[in-house]
Design a protein around this motif. Structure first.
Motif, short mmCIF file in Angstrom:
data_model
loop_
_atom_site.label_atom_id
_atom_site.label_comp_id
_atom_site.label_asym_id
_atom_site.label_seq_id
_atom_site.Cartn_x
_atom_site.Cartn_y
_atom_site.Cartn_z
N VAL A 88 -3.33 0.06 3.03
CA VAL A 88 -4.21 -0.58 2.68
C VAL A 88 -5.19 0.05 1.27
O VAL A 88 -5.84 -1.10 0.80
N ALA A 89 -4.12 1.20 0.98
CA ALA A 89 -4.97 1.97 -0.12
C ALA A 89 -4.74 1.35 -1.46
O ALA A 89 -4.82 1.31 -2.71
N GLN A 90 -3.35 0.67 -1.18
CA GLN A 90 -2.73 -0.23 -2.04
C GLN A 90 -3.24 -1.35 -2.66
O GLN A 90 -3.55 -2.11 -1.70
N ASN A 91 -2.74 -1.50 -3.61
CA ASN A 91 -3.15 -3.08 -4.13
C ASN A 91 -1.70 -4.01 -3.85
O ASN A 91 -0.39 -3.74 -4.60
N TRP A 92 -2.25 -5.23 -3.03
CA TRP A 92 -1.04 -6.31 -3.39
C TRP A 92 -1.11 -7.27 -3.50
O TRP A 92 -2.05 -7.95 -3.73
N SER A 93 -0.15 -8.19 -3.68
CA SER A 93 0.12 -9.80 -3.59
C SER A 93 -0.95 -10.27 -3.22
O SER A 93 -1.51 -11.25 -3.52
N SER A 94 -0.34 -10.52 -2.12
CA SER A 94 -1.06 -11.31 -0.70
C SER A 94 -1.25 -9.93 0.06
O SER A 94 -0.76 -9.66 0.41
N ALA A 95 -2.46 -10.63 1.08
CA ALA A 95 -2.11 -10.15 2.27
C ALA A 95 -1.09 -10.23 3.38
O ALA A 95 -1.09 -9.41 4.18
N ARG A 96 -0.31 -11.40 2.69
CA ARG A 96 1.03 -11.68 3.87
C ARG A 96 1.53 -10.65 3.32
O ARG A 96 2.15 -10.16 4.02
N ASP A 97 1.81 -10.16 1.86
CA ASP A 97 2.60 -9.09 1.67
C ASP A 97 2.28 -7.83 2.06
O ASP A 97 2.95 -7.40 2.98
N LEU A 98 0.60 -7.28 2.89
CA LEU A 98 0.44 -6.36 4.19
C LEU A 98 1.16 -5.94 5.02
O LEU A 98 1.82 -5.31 5.26
#
Length: 272
Positions: A88-98
């Motif tokens: 969660v500390a990273q930057n994701w392109s979308s919540a779904r990618d997380l």
């Protein structure tokens, strides 16, 4: 998956690997982390605002880590908590990618546990065969794909069918997969089997044969394919009477069609 999410996944994977390497019993820790990460994903799938908050790039990385710790510390194992905090500390392109990436890491953790127990080849084969069984049973495939029923219903159905017939890791991977289907069950199990093969550093050859192949024939086919591709190959065979004769081999995007049906198709094409 865009570059940002790929980089985020790599960081989360590093955190998971480090946590498992540091565990006193890495095999048990890997199995536990896999199941725990699946549990985290179930929570996030059910709560969209929470999922969005943990993937919100406008919030600081520290605040997202602290939120994850408050939510999951003490509820899942430390290896899973550290992995989720790193993710969660990273930057994701979308919540779904997380969430999709947490699923992948959960699968990888379970496959690591299988590898530690010398069960990785067995798990790979069980997943492939399970996919073929489902593909050949339209009623079962429909039941597992029925989104009008709770996801737990599909998982319970599969658990009943698999009880005592497969390894615990195959069962855990299969039940999670049917509870979160985004494509046909048979395709999902094929992907899981391929993921296991990749961990074994093997190329995967999917073979459709007009007749049953003997052990000697499979061994010779494997040896031939290893010579062609220059690396170890795991061969999965299914019988397809519609081929008339011969076989069809698929490795990645490459298809080698030596079947009677394939030759007939080529002949018809040349006559047009």
């Amino acid at each position: 998956m865009y570059a940002a999410s790929r980089e985020a996944l790599a960081e989360a994977r590093t955190a998971l690997t480090g946590a498992l390497d540091a565990a006193s019993d890495s095999t048990s820790a890997a199995a536990g982390a896999g199941s725990d990460l699946f549990a985290v994903v179930r929570v996030l799938d059910a709560q969209r605002p929470l999922r969005s908050a943990l993937a919100d790039a406008s919030a600081s990385a520290d605040s997202r880590r602290q939120l994850a710790e408050r939510l999951f510390d003490g509820k899942v194992g430390s290896e899973a908590v550290e992995t989720v905090k790193a993710a969660v500390a990273q930057n994701w392109s979308s919540a779904r990618d997380l969430t999709d990436s947490l699923v992948l890491l959960g699968r990888e953790a379970l496959l690591r546990a299988a590898e530690d127990q010398d069960q990785l080849g067995t798990v790979e084969d069980e997943l492939f065969r399970l996919g073929r069984i489902i593909a050949g049973d339209s009623a079962l495939e429909q039941a597992l794909s029925d989104r009008t029923k709770p996801a737990e219903a599909s998982g319970q159905l599969l658990k009943t069918l698999l009880y005592g017939k497969v390894t615990a890791i195959t069962e855990a991977l299969a039940i999670q997969a049917v509870g979160r289907l985004t494509e046909a069950p048979a395709e999902v199990f094929g992907e899981l089997s391929a993921l296991a093969a990749t961990r074994r550093n093997k190329e995967v050859a999917y073979v459709r044969s007009s007749t049953e192949l003997s052990t000697d024939q499979v061994d010779r086919l494997t040896s031939t394919l290893e010579g062609i591709y220059g690396k170890s190959v795991t061969v999965h065979v299914e019988v397809d009477r519609d081929l008339l004769s011969g076989l069809v081999v698929r490795v990645g995007d490459e298809v080698i069609d030596g079947s009677g049906a394939g030759r007939l198709a080529q002949l018809r094409k040349s006559l047009k």
